[in-house]
Design a protein around this motif. Sequence first.
Motif, PDB file in Angstrom:
ATOM      1  N   LEU A  17      23.179   8.681 -75.432  1.00 44.44           N
ATOM      2  CA  LEU A  17      23.609   7.809 -74.339  1.00 44.44           C
ATOM      3  C   LEU A  17      23.900   8.670 -73.116  1.00 44.44           C
ATOM      4  O   LEU A  17      24.462   9.755 -73.231  1.00 44.44           O
TER       5      LEU A  17
ATOM      6  N   ALA B 181      24.617   5.204 -67.188  1.00 47.90           N
ATOM      7  CA  ALA B 181      25.111   3.831 -67.290  1.00 47.90           C
ATOM      8  C   ALA B 181      24.675   3.145 -68.586  1.00 47.90           C
ATOM      9  O   ALA B 181      24.776   1.923 -68.707  1.00 47.90           O
ATOM     10  N   ASP B 182      24.193   3.916 -69.569  1.00 49.78           N
ATOM     11  CA  ASP B 182      23.767   3.313 -70.834  1.00 49.78           C
ATOM     12  C   ASP B 182      24.912   2.524 -71.461  1.00 49.78           C
ATOM     13  O   ASP B 182      26.055   2.977 -71.485  1.00 49.78           O
ATOM     14  N   GLU B 183      24.584   1.366 -71.967  1.00 50.26           N
ATOM     15  CA  GLU B 183      25.552   0.540 -72.688  1.00 50.26           C
ATOM     16  C   GLU B 183      25.669   1.030 -74.127  1.00 50.26           C
ATOM     17  O   GLU B 183      24.716   1.546 -74.705  1.00 50.26           O
ATOM     18  N   PHE B 184      26.839   0.846 -74.702  1.00 51.14           N
ATOM     19  CA  PHE B 184      27.046   1.210 -76.099  1.00 51.14           C
ATOM     20  C   PHE B 184      26.196   0.287 -76.976  1.00 51.14           C
ATOM     21  O   PHE B 184      26.219  -0.934 -76.805  1.00 51.14           O
TER      22      PHE B 184
ATOM     23  N   PRO C   2      34.257   4.117 -71.894  1.00 52.48           N
ATOM     24  CA  PRO C   2      33.910   2.988 -72.783  1.00 52.48           C
ATOM     25  C   PRO C   2      33.178   3.389 -74.058  1.00 52.48           C
ATOM     26  O   PRO C   2      33.373   2.755 -75.106  1.00 52.48           O
ATOM     27  N   TRP C   3      32.361   4.437 -74.031  1.00 54.00           N
ATOM     28  CA  TRP C   3      31.679   4.873 -75.261  1.00 54.00           C
ATOM     29  C   TRP C   3      32.686   5.364 -76.290  1.00 54.00           C
ATOM     30  O   TRP C   3      32.578   5.025 -77.466  1.00 54.00           O
TER      31      TRP C   3
END
Length: 123
Positions: A30, A33-36, A56-57
């Motif tokens: 990741l 701006a990659d989402e989990f 957030p990760w």
Amino acid sequence: MARLLILGNGSSGRAAAALAEKLGDETRVLDGADEFPVDESFDGAIVSPGVPLDHPWQVACRARAIPVRSELQFGCEELKRRGIKLLAVTGSKGKSSVVKVVADAINLAGMKAVACGNYGVPV
């Protein structure tokens, strides 16, 4: 074989992913701006030094009980497994200077030392 999530794709993250893959692990990296990936399961996560605890990760990993290790810990565990001796320098001031002097002294003594971690190449 483990399925590992690599948090961050800077030099530390790329080094951790390369090591994990060399050890036979499957990785998902990741960055930015990659989402989990909530629809995937992981055996663990390796976090780069630049990814803060409240990112957030990392929050998502804790919420899903995914064990998180730092890139430094991951690399050091592998070096130890290979029987390679380590010398760690900690503190808030002067670490880079001490690391350079110690590595130079070891190399001048005819042994091999590599300055790595936050100084030089990732562990």
